[in-house]
Design a protein around this motif. Sequence first.
Motif, PDB file in Angstrom:
ATOM      1  N   ILE A   2       0.846  -1.190   0.000  1.00  0.00           N
ATOM      2  CA  ILE A   2       0.000   0.000   0.000  1.00  0.00           C
ATOM      3  C   ILE A   2       0.883   1.241   0.000  1.00  0.00           C
ATOM      4  O   ILE A   2       1.699   1.442   0.897  1.00  0.00           O
ATOM      5  N   VAL A   3       0.727   2.059  -1.015  1.00  0.00           N
ATOM      6  CA  VAL A   3       1.451   3.326  -1.132  1.00  0.00           C
ATOM      7  C   VAL A   3       0.492   4.448  -1.512  1.00  0.00           C
ATOM      8  O   VAL A   3       0.494   5.518  -0.914  1.00  0.00           O
ATOM      9  N   TYR A   4      -0.336   4.184  -2.510  1.00  0.00           N
ATOM     10  CA  TYR A   4      -1.202   5.232  -3.050  1.00  0.00           C
ATOM     11  C   TYR A   4      -2.404   5.489  -2.141  1.00  0.00           C
ATOM     12  O   TYR A   4      -2.841   4.620  -1.384  1.00  0.00           O
ATOM     13  N   GLY A   5      -2.929   6.687  -2.253  1.00  0.00           N
ATOM     14  CA  GLY A   5      -4.120   7.068  -1.511  1.00  0.00           C
ATOM     15  C   GLY A   5      -4.830   8.202  -2.221  1.00  0.00           C
ATOM     16  O   GLY A   5      -4.280   8.846  -3.116  1.00  0.00           O
ATOM     17  N   ASP A   6      -6.050   8.443  -1.823  1.00  0.00           N
ATOM     18  CA  ASP A   6      -6.869   9.472  -2.460  1.00  0.00           C
ATOM     19  C   ASP A   6      -7.636  10.196  -1.362  1.00  0.00           C
ATOM     20  O   ASP A   6      -8.516   9.616  -0.729  1.00  0.00           O
ATOM     21  N   HIS A   7      -7.277  11.445  -1.125  1.00  0.00           N
ATOM     22  CA  HIS A   7      -7.834  12.179   0.009  1.00  0.00           C
ATOM     23  C   HIS A   7      -8.977  13.079  -0.449  1.00  0.00           C
ATOM     24  O   HIS A   7      -8.763  14.107  -1.083  1.00  0.00           O
ATOM     25  N   VAL A 425       0.984  -2.726   8.609  1.00  0.00           N
ATOM     26  CA  VAL A 425       0.863  -4.173   8.803  1.00  0.00           C
ATOM     27  C   VAL A 425       0.875  -4.891   7.456  1.00  0.00           C
ATOM     28  O   VAL A 425       1.540  -5.926   7.291  1.00  0.00           O
ATOM     29  N   ARG A 426       0.151  -4.347   6.485  1.00  0.00           N
ATOM     30  CA  ARG A 426       0.099  -4.976   5.156  1.00  0.00           C
ATOM     31  C   ARG A 426       1.480  -4.993   4.506  1.00  0.00           C
ATOM     32  O   ARG A 426       1.924  -6.030   3.982  1.00  0.00           O
ATOM     33  N   ASN A 427       2.176  -3.865   4.527  1.00  0.00           N
ATOM     34  CA  ASN A 427       3.494  -3.813   3.898  1.00  0.00           C
ATOM     35  C   ASN A 427       4.492  -4.698   4.628  1.00  0.00           C
ATOM     36  O   ASN A 427       5.361  -5.326   4.005  1.00  0.00           O
ATOM     37  N   THR A 428       4.369  -4.748   5.960  1.00  0.00           N
ATOM     38  CA  THR A 428       5.237  -5.634   6.737  1.00  0.00           C
ATOM     39  C   THR A 428       4.979  -7.088   6.382  1.00  0.00           C
ATOM     40  O   THR A 428       5.915  -7.895   6.249  1.00  0.00           O
ATOM     41  N   SER A 429       3.719  -7.439   6.205  1.00  0.00           N
ATOM     42  CA  SER A 429       3.372  -8.810   5.841  1.00  0.00           C
ATOM     43  C   SER A 429       4.007  -9.203   4.512  1.00  0.00           C
ATOM     44  O   SER A 429       4.574 -10.292   4.369  1.00  0.00           O
ATOM     45  N   GLU A 430       3.931  -8.302   3.532  1.00  0.00           N
ATOM     46  CA  GLU A 430       4.483  -8.624   2.215  1.00  0.00           C
ATOM     47  C   GLU A 430       6.003  -8.690   2.230  1.00  0.00           C
ATOM     48  O   GLU A 430       6.601  -9.475   1.491  1.00  0.00           O
ATOM     49  N   ALA A 431       6.620  -7.877   3.092  1.00  0.00           N
ATOM     50  CA  ALA A 431       8.082  -7.827   3.102  1.00  0.00           C
ATOM     51  C   ALA A 431       8.703  -8.832   4.062  1.00  0.00           C
ATOM     52  O   ALA A 431       9.751  -9.421   3.762  1.00  0.00           O
ATOM     53  N   LEU A 432       8.064  -9.033   5.218  1.00  0.00           N
ATOM     54  CA  LEU A 432       8.693  -9.814   6.283  1.00  0.00           C
ATOM     55  C   LEU A 432       7.907 -11.048   6.695  1.00  0.00           C
ATOM     56  O   LEU A 432       8.397 -11.838   7.511  1.00  0.00           O
ATOM     57  N   GLY A 433       6.691 -11.199   6.186  1.00  0.00           N
ATOM     58  CA  GLY A 433       5.913 -12.379   6.513  1.00  0.00           C
ATOM     59  C   GLY A 433       4.841 -12.120   7.552  1.00  0.00           C
ATOM     60  O   GLY A 433       4.828 -11.096   8.243  1.00  0.00           O
ATOM     61  N   PRO A 538       6.904   3.178  12.921  1.00  0.00           N
ATOM     62  CA  PRO A 538       6.779   2.011  12.043  1.00  0.00           C
ATOM     63  C   PRO A 538       5.921   2.294  10.811  1.00  0.00           C
ATOM     64  O   PRO A 538       6.123   1.676   9.760  1.00  0.00           O
ATOM     65  N   CYS A 539       4.986   3.239  10.935  1.00  0.00           N
ATOM     66  CA  CYS A 539       4.184   3.619   9.765  1.00  0.00           C
ATOM     67  C   CYS A 539       5.075   4.264   8.712  1.00  0.00           C
ATOM     68  O   CYS A 539       4.969   3.958   7.516  1.00  0.00           O
ATOM     69  N   TYR A 540       5.946   5.157   9.162  1.00  0.00           N
ATOM     70  CA  TYR A 540       6.868   5.815   8.236  1.00  0.00           C
ATOM     71  C   TYR A 540       7.785   4.792   7.575  1.00  0.00           C
ATOM     72  O   TYR A 540       7.986   4.810   6.353  1.00  0.00           O
ATOM     73  N   LEU A 541       8.337   3.896   8.373  1.00  0.00           N
ATOM     74  CA  LEU A 541       9.245   2.883   7.830  1.00  0.00           C
ATOM     75  C   LEU A 541       8.538   1.996   6.810  1.00  0.00           C
ATOM     76  O   LEU A 541       9.074   1.718   5.727  1.00  0.00           O
ATOM     77  N   ALA A 542       7.331   1.559   7.138  1.00  0.00           N
ATOM     78  CA  ALA A 542       6.599   0.668   6.232  1.00  0.00           C
ATOM     79  C   ALA A 542       6.167   1.394   4.967  1.00  0.00           C
ATOM     80  O   ALA A 542       6.145   0.804   3.879  1.00  0.00           O
ATOM     81  N   PHE A 543       5.826   2.683   5.101  1.00  0.00           N
ATOM     82  CA  PHE A 543       5.458   3.450   3.915  1.00  0.00           C
ATOM     83  C   PHE A 543       6.660   3.617   2.991  1.00  0.00           C
ATOM     84  O   PHE A 543       6.558   3.422   1.770  1.00  0.00           O
ATOM     85  N   GLN A 544       7.805   3.983   3.550  1.00  0.00           N
ATOM     86  CA  GLN A 544       9.004   4.136   2.728  1.00  0.00           C
ATOM     87  C   GLN A 544       9.408   2.803   2.097  1.00  0.00           C
ATOM     88  O   GLN A 544       9.814   2.751   0.932  1.00  0.00           O
ATOM     89  N   LEU A 545       9.268   1.735   2.844  1.00  0.00           N
ATOM     90  CA  LEU A 545       9.558   0.408   2.300  1.00  0.00           C
ATOM     91  C   LEU A 545       8.658   0.122   1.102  1.00  0.00           C
ATOM     92  O   LEU A 545       9.119  -0.344   0.051  1.00  0.00           O
ATOM     93  N   GLY A 546       7.364   0.411   1.239  1.00  0.00           N
ATOM     94  CA  GLY A 546       6.446   0.188   0.128  1.00  0.00           C
ATOM     95  C   GLY A 546       6.739   1.083  -1.057  1.00  0.00           C
ATOM     96  O   GLY A 546       6.683   0.649  -2.214  1.00  0.00           O
ATOM     97  N   ARG A 568      16.041  -2.111   0.999  1.00  0.00           N
ATOM     98  CA  ARG A 568      16.723  -2.931   2.013  1.00  0.00           C
ATOM     99  C   ARG A 568      16.953  -2.132   3.296  1.00  0.00           C
ATOM    100  O   ARG A 568      16.834  -2.668   4.400  1.00  0.00           O
ATOM    101  N   ARG A 569      17.293  -0.862   3.136  1.00  0.00           N
ATOM    102  CA  ARG A 569      17.552  -0.022   4.318  1.00  0.00           C
ATOM    103  C   ARG A 569      16.311   0.074   5.194  1.00  0.00           C
ATOM    104  O   ARG A 569      16.386  -0.107   6.422  1.00  0.00           O
ATOM    105  N   TYR A 570      15.168   0.348   4.582  1.00  0.00           N
ATOM    106  CA  TYR A 570      13.949   0.480   5.382  1.00  0.00           C
ATOM    107  C   TYR A 570      13.494  -0.870   5.920  1.00  0.00           C
ATOM    108  O   TYR A 570      12.919  -0.947   7.012  1.00  0.00           O
ATOM    109  N   THR A 571      13.757  -1.939   5.190  1.00  0.00           N
ATOM    110  CA  THR A 571      13.444  -3.272   5.700  1.00  0.00           C
ATOM    111  C   THR A 571      14.242  -3.556   6.963  1.00  0.00           C
ATOM    112  O   THR A 571      13.701  -4.040   7.972  1.00  0.00           O
ATOM    113  N   ALA A 572      15.540  -3.245   6.923  1.00  0.00           N
ATOM    114  CA  ALA A 572      16.395  -3.491   8.084  1.00  0.00           C
ATOM    115  C   ALA A 572      15.957  -2.651   9.278  1.00  0.00           C
ATOM    116  O   ALA A 572      15.929  -3.136  10.423  1.00  0.00           O
ATOM    117  N   MET A 573      15.589  -1.401   9.029  1.00  0.00           N
ATOM    118  CA  MET A 573      15.174  -0.530  10.129  1.00  0.00           C
ATOM    119  C   MET A 573      13.832  -0.973  10.706  1.00  0.00           C
ATOM    120  O   MET A 573      13.605  -0.886  11.919  1.00  0.00           O
TER     121      MET A 573
END
Length: 610
Positions: A2-7, A425-433, A538-546, A568-573
Amino acid sequence: MIVYGDHKQMQSAQLVRGSACKAAEHIADMPSGIERHAALVGLFIRASELVQGLADAEFEANGTDRNSPQRIAGANLLVGLARHVGRSWEAGFTIDGPVEADVPRILAELECDGDILTGSAEGYAHYALYPESYFVAARQSGLDANTCVIGIRSIGLGLAAMVAAAIGAPAPVSVRPTGHPFRRRLAADPELIGGWMTKPSARFAIVDEGPGLSGSSFHAVVAWLQGLGIDAGRIHLFPSHLGGPGPEASADSREAWRVCQKHTADFERTFPAGSAVPTLRNWVARTIGSTAASLAETSGGEWRRLHYHSQDHWPPVHRGFERRKFLASAGREKWSVKFVGLGEIGMHKAGTAGRLHDAGFGPEVAGLCHGFLVERWIDGTTLDRARLSKEKVVAHLARYLAWRAANLPASEPGASLEALADMAVRNTSEALGERRAAELQNWFSNQASPKNMQRVEIDGRLHPWEFILSRGGTLIKTDALDHCRSHDLVGCQDIAWDIAGARVEYSLSDAATAALCKVVEARASRPVDANLVHYYEPCYLAFQLGLWSMALRSGDDREQIRLAAAARRYTAMLLRFLDTQGHLRPFEQDQSSRRSISASFSRMAATSSR
């Protein structure tokens, strides 16, 4: 991911109509020129927001798209305004005087009781999509008045009016595809296109921006027409580009794109050199007061060539989020020319840019010319290559973020905390399980509700390469206008989002983060909730990862290496956060760390007062 959004936000239809009426009155007193033309396009965009919002309200009430007197009146209003825009473009912006009397009359007659859902159209706000381009594409399409024009709401309704005005066709109808973003469907009454189905020579024009990741909105309308017996050979598409649907497109969507005729005109074809229509170079030359101005494009990350001696040092870029940019040169003078949006959003950003410069944080502003902001080019060194102590960087960040917190209250919505947590949570699931995602979900559920959340126009992009240390020693923030209004999920948030971003991007310790919070709180005269900073991290980290993971879908080999390194950097963080979360409360450490916080705060406060 999840990256995109519509406000979107609910607004009074009467207020939207009122702002359109005021814009029409203002145009009547303007002399001819690029400013009047830009104001006319702004009026067209505002009226389009009103008409599409009213149509969507009817759709929500009826559960289907069907004709009504209100819809017909709104479509006629937009075609009338589209003719004005087209005539102004054809005349090279030399027309002056008021808009036709029918425009304010129809505006006044629209039933504007209640609220409508509005929001900035992506193309007008982010992607340098000009309604004039659809006028040009239609003129060159070979279509004529025997064409049923169908706009896909939201932006497609106004663009369809441009097409209809260009070919002399009746006012367009509009539809709203619904359902999963990659599998849109129509709920539309066949009577919407009424007698057109009995005309074997009639052709059908479907108008929208895009296609995007799936092209499913275009396909939904094509499939609906084919279901009504319209052959694909009679269907014409008016997209904003010819690149085709993205990686999420179905086989049917790709086939529809292949068999239907397509018409488009890019920015350069709309404002071509050597024609009677002034070009971007002409606009910029007038703004900076030099007829000798030349332009060099710096879009798509090409700006890096101007700041870095070697590509080995280039930061990554997500081309999907890059705005059109140019470097204007006139003798020894240089100016940055960047698309910031048409209509009200562009004017708002230009005003913010001026305030940032006055406060000492942004470049000098020369002016706004029909969607492009012209600012003085800053010669210097990007912060990722500059030799500047972390203490000085953090002190500058404190002043900058405090200024934003105090001076840029949000007028638009952003993602809720729940939506940000779901994204993380969604981005973490896709990246880390699933196991690590479940840990993060559990962590969010145990967080206290934040206090005193106040949405502001955050910067949202505090990466070191976004700052330039000028030759005079001043740290200037670039691209400080767009990221709270980008085509992503985050939007406007509490200033704590930027503090969390600074903590991540500059590897701030708990002591430095706490000190940053205190200085921002003191200088902005408003509380900063450390728990909210902690929640955002963690929201910032997961958003940047996505963000960087999604960017990996495009780019050349060298760009892929940079993008992969960022992901990889944001995954590690994010992993480090998950491994240590729960062990300590946010920014609370032992006695020596608290002394460090106090010392850091004293140094930063002293620096901030200078």
